[in-house]
Design a protein around this motif. Structure first.
Motif, PDB file in Angstrom:
ATOM      1  N   TYR A  68       6.478  12.936 -10.437  1.00  0.00           N
ATOM      2  CA  TYR A  68       7.362  12.637  -9.311  1.00  0.00           C
ATOM      3  C   TYR A  68       6.588  11.874  -8.237  1.00  0.00           C
ATOM      4  O   TYR A  68       5.402  12.098  -8.045  1.00  0.00           O
ATOM      5  N   PRO A  69       7.237  10.955  -7.527  1.00  0.00           N
ATOM      6  CA  PRO A  69       6.570  10.234  -6.440  1.00  0.00           C
ATOM      7  C   PRO A  69       6.473  11.134  -5.219  1.00  0.00           C
ATOM      8  O   PRO A  69       7.478  11.653  -4.728  1.00  0.00           O
ATOM      9  N   PHE A  70       5.281  11.307  -4.697  1.00  0.00           N
ATOM     10  CA  PHE A  70       5.022  12.283  -3.650  1.00  0.00           C
ATOM     11  C   PHE A  70       5.918  12.108  -2.428  1.00  0.00           C
ATOM     12  O   PHE A  70       6.592  13.035  -1.984  1.00  0.00           O
ATOM     13  N   ALA A  71       5.913  10.919  -1.834  1.00  0.00           N
ATOM     14  CA  ALA A  71       6.622  10.721  -0.561  1.00  0.00           C
ATOM     15  C   ALA A  71       8.123  10.863  -0.707  1.00  0.00           C
ATOM     16  O   ALA A  71       8.780  11.548   0.093  1.00  0.00           O
ATOM     17  N   VAL A  72       8.700  10.236  -1.721  1.00  0.00           N
ATOM     18  CA  VAL A  72      10.148  10.325  -1.912  1.00  0.00           C
ATOM     19  C   VAL A  72      10.549  11.754  -2.264  1.00  0.00           C
ATOM     20  O   VAL A  72      11.599  12.241  -1.827  1.00  0.00           O
ATOM     21  N   ALA A  73       9.717  12.452  -3.015  1.00  0.00           N
ATOM     22  CA  ALA A  73       9.989  13.859  -3.298  1.00  0.00           C
ATOM     23  C   ALA A  73      10.012  14.662  -2.002  1.00  0.00           C
ATOM     24  O   ALA A  73      10.818  15.583  -1.838  1.00  0.00           O
ATOM     25  N   GLY A  74       9.107  14.306  -1.074  1.00  0.00           N
ATOM     26  CA  GLY A  74       9.079  14.992   0.207  1.00  0.00           C
ATOM     27  C   GLY A  74      10.377  14.830   0.984  1.00  0.00           C
ATOM     28  O   GLY A  74      10.862  15.775   1.615  1.00  0.00           O
ATOM     29  N   VAL A  75      10.965  13.632   0.942  1.00  0.00           N
ATOM     30  CA  VAL A  75      12.256  13.408   1.591  1.00  0.00           C
ATOM     31  C   VAL A  75      13.335  14.238   0.908  1.00  0.00           C
ATOM     32  O   VAL A  75      14.224  14.803   1.557  1.00  0.00           O
ATOM     33  N   ASN A  76      13.261  14.336  -0.416  1.00  0.00           N
ATOM     34  CA  ASN A  76      14.199  15.177  -1.163  1.00  0.00           C
ATOM     35  C   ASN A  76      14.114  16.628  -0.729  1.00  0.00           C
ATOM     36  O   ASN A  76      15.133  17.319  -0.624  1.00  0.00           O
ATOM     37  N   VAL A  77      12.902  17.114  -0.497  1.00  0.00           N
ATOM     38  CA  VAL A  77      12.723  18.508  -0.075  1.00  0.00           C
ATOM     39  C   VAL A  77      13.399  18.744   1.267  1.00  0.00           C
ATOM     40  O   VAL A  77      14.093  19.743   1.469  1.00  0.00           O
ATOM     41  N   THR A  78      13.213  17.817   2.194  1.00  0.00           N
ATOM     42  CA  THR A  78      13.873  17.942   3.493  1.00  0.00           C
ATOM     43  C   THR A  78      15.384  18.022   3.328  1.00  0.00           C
ATOM     44  O   THR A  78      16.045  18.905   3.896  1.00  0.00           O
ATOM     45  N   PHE A  79      15.940  17.115   2.562  1.00  0.00           N
ATOM     46  CA  PHE A  79      17.391  17.056   2.375  1.00  0.00           C
ATOM     47  C   PHE A  79      17.909  18.312   1.690  1.00  0.00           C
ATOM     48  O   PHE A  79      18.964  18.848   2.042  1.00  0.00           O
ATOM     49  N   GLN A 106       0.821  -1.219   0.000  1.00  0.00           N
ATOM     50  CA  GLN A 106       0.000   0.000   0.000  1.00  0.00           C
ATOM     51  C   GLN A 106       0.853   1.266   0.000  1.00  0.00           C
ATOM     52  O   GLN A 106       0.430   2.304  -0.515  1.00  0.00           O
ATOM     53  N   TRP A 107       2.043   1.212   0.594  1.00  0.00           N
ATOM     54  CA  TRP A 107       2.867   2.414   0.702  1.00  0.00           C
ATOM     55  C   TRP A 107       3.261   2.976  -0.658  1.00  0.00           C
ATOM     56  O   TRP A 107       3.521   4.175  -0.786  1.00  0.00           O
ATOM     57  N   LYS A 108       3.287   2.125  -1.672  1.00  0.00           N
ATOM     58  CA  LYS A 108       3.638   2.606  -3.005  1.00  0.00           C
ATOM     59  C   LYS A 108       2.607   3.604  -3.524  1.00  0.00           C
ATOM     60  O   LYS A 108       2.916   4.439  -4.370  1.00  0.00           O
ATOM     61  N   GLU A 109       1.383   3.521  -3.007  1.00  0.00           N
ATOM     62  CA  GLU A 109       0.339   4.454  -3.418  1.00  0.00           C
ATOM     63  C   GLU A 109       0.658   5.879  -2.969  1.00  0.00           C
ATOM     64  O   GLU A 109       0.157   6.842  -3.548  1.00  0.00           O
ATOM     65  N   MET A 110       1.461   6.021  -1.917  1.00  0.00           N
ATOM     66  CA  MET A 110       1.849   7.337  -1.429  1.00  0.00           C
ATOM     67  C   MET A 110       3.106   7.852  -2.118  1.00  0.00           C
ATOM     68  O   MET A 110       3.472   9.018  -1.980  1.00  0.00           O
ATOM     69  N   GLY A 111       3.762   6.976  -2.866  1.00  0.00           N
ATOM     70  CA  GLY A 111       4.966   7.393  -3.570  1.00  0.00           C
ATOM     71  C   GLY A 111       6.253   6.980  -2.893  1.00  0.00           C
ATOM     72  O   GLY A 111       7.290   7.609  -3.102  1.00  0.00           O
ATOM     73  N   TRP A 112       6.186   5.910  -2.063  1.00  0.00           N
ATOM     74  CA  TRP A 112       7.412   5.325  -1.547  1.00  0.00           C
ATOM     75  C   TRP A 112       7.928   4.332  -2.564  1.00  0.00           C
ATOM     76  O   TRP A 112       7.179   3.804  -3.382  1.00  0.00           O
ATOM     77  N   GLN A 113       9.226   4.041  -2.494  1.00  0.00           N
ATOM     78  CA  GLN A 113       9.820   3.214  -3.538  1.00  0.00           C
ATOM     79  C   GLN A 113       9.465   1.738  -3.418  1.00  0.00           C
ATOM     80  O   GLN A 113       9.468   1.021  -4.418  1.00  0.00           O
ATOM     81  N   GLY A 114       9.174   1.296  -2.211  1.00  0.00           N
ATOM     82  CA  GLY A 114       8.837  -0.100  -2.016  1.00  0.00           C
ATOM     83  C   GLY A 114       7.795  -0.250  -0.933  1.00  0.00           C
ATOM     84  O   GLY A 114       7.142   0.718  -0.529  1.00  0.00           O
ATOM     85  N   LYS A 115       7.665  -1.466  -0.421  1.00  0.00           N
ATOM     86  CA  LYS A 115       6.632  -1.719   0.582  1.00  0.00           C
ATOM     87  C   LYS A 115       7.070  -1.362   1.993  1.00  0.00           C
ATOM     88  O   LYS A 115       6.275  -1.415   2.922  1.00  0.00           O
ATOM     89  N   ASP A 116       8.339  -0.965   2.171  1.00  0.00           N
ATOM     90  CA  ASP A 116       8.848  -0.558   3.480  1.00  0.00           C
ATOM     91  C   ASP A 116       9.378   0.874   3.397  1.00  0.00           C
ATOM     92  O   ASP A 116      10.491   1.100   2.940  1.00  0.00           O
TER      93      ASP A 116
END
Length: 271
Positions: A167-178, A114-124
């Motif tokens: 762009y994948p939402f969640a991973v993009a969010g981590v990019n913004v933080t960094f 399900q996490w992939k629906e938020m834009g994470w790269q995998g299931k964890d």
């Protein structure tokens, strides 16, 4: 959900392929296809964001008041916390994030497709926090709680003429933080740029300044994404453009608090 793996110049990346304008949470056949690769996508997307100094050019140094030193130290303490999937507080924060993103859908497990629906790269999702630490999860939670309309708009890609590959939402969010940590030089003992010194002034007046700036930056990034008619291969260029605009806004004379930034007006609180 159909999974396709694609590559660019020999490395892995993640992108979200959109076949329709909105997410349909009531249909078991979702409208997004997530292309998943390694976390190398996150690192490479930020590799060119740093501002380069000319040869022989020295950085300015700024003295801090005791109060500013305390504020900076507390923020740096947050930066030092890595996401740890065995920590109950971190597990709960992840569950709260899911609930904020998809209140109508129950999360089956902390490790789930399900996490992939938020834009994470995998299931964890914990594997994607390595670039930003626990603070990147706190940033996403702050965004969801304080600007739910903008959070949902970005998550579900509800505004503008979107690209086929988003762009994948969640991973993009981590990019913004960094990117913000880099831009503000937050790991230094004291600011070495005018932008960093300006931000520290805001931080001393508002303990949540970093989280608020994160929300502004994420929304600005999406705004630049649409303005540039970008697709996933343009992500690094969009991040660089976002950083340049943000730096310009932070240094404007009439900006005395983060709410004065022109890009703050892009945010919407109500749903």
């Amino acid at each position: 959900m159909k999974m396709d793996v694609s590559r660019d110049d020999g490395g892995s990346f993640v992108a979200v392929r959109r076949n329709s304008q909105h997410l349909d949470r009531t249909n078991t056949c979702h409208t997004d296809e997530v292309v998943a690769g390694s976390t190398a996508w996150l690192g490479r997307s930020l590799s060119c964001v740093c501002v380069q100094r000319k040869e022989g050019e020295s950085r300015p140094s700024f003295d801090l008041t005791p109060a500013q030193e305390d504020c900076l130290q507390r923020l740096q303490n947050r930066l030092d916390i890595a996401y740890d999937g065995s920590v109950p507080e971190h597990q709960e924060a992840l569950r709260v994030l899911w609930k904020a993103a998809f209140p109508e859908e129950e999360l089956r497990d902390l490790i789930s497709e399900q996490w992939k629906e938020m834009g994470w790269q995998g299931k964890d999702p914990s594997t994607d926090f390595r670039g930003g630490g626990f603070i990147s999860l706190e940033n996403l939670l702050y965004f969801a709680r304080n600007f739910p309309k903008s959070f949902q708009d970005l998550l579900r890609k509800q505004e503008g003429d979107r690209a086929m590959w988003e762009y994948p939402f969640a991973v993009a969010g981590v990019n913004v933080t960094f990117m913000l940590i880099q831009m503000l030089d937050l790991e230094a003992v004291k600011p070495r740029t005018f932008v960093g010194a300006t931000f520290l002034k805001f931080l001393s007046e508002n303990e949540s300044a970093f989280d608020l700036l994160y929300c502004i930056t994420f929304k600005l990034m999406d705004h630049r994404w649409l303005a540039m008619h970008a697709s996933y291969m343009d992500f690094n260029a969009v991040m660089k453009s976002t950083r340049r605009q943000l730096e310009r806004e932070l240094l404007q004379d009439d900006v005395t608090r983060l709410e004065d930034l022109p890009s703050f007006s892009l945010l919407t609180r109500s749903t």
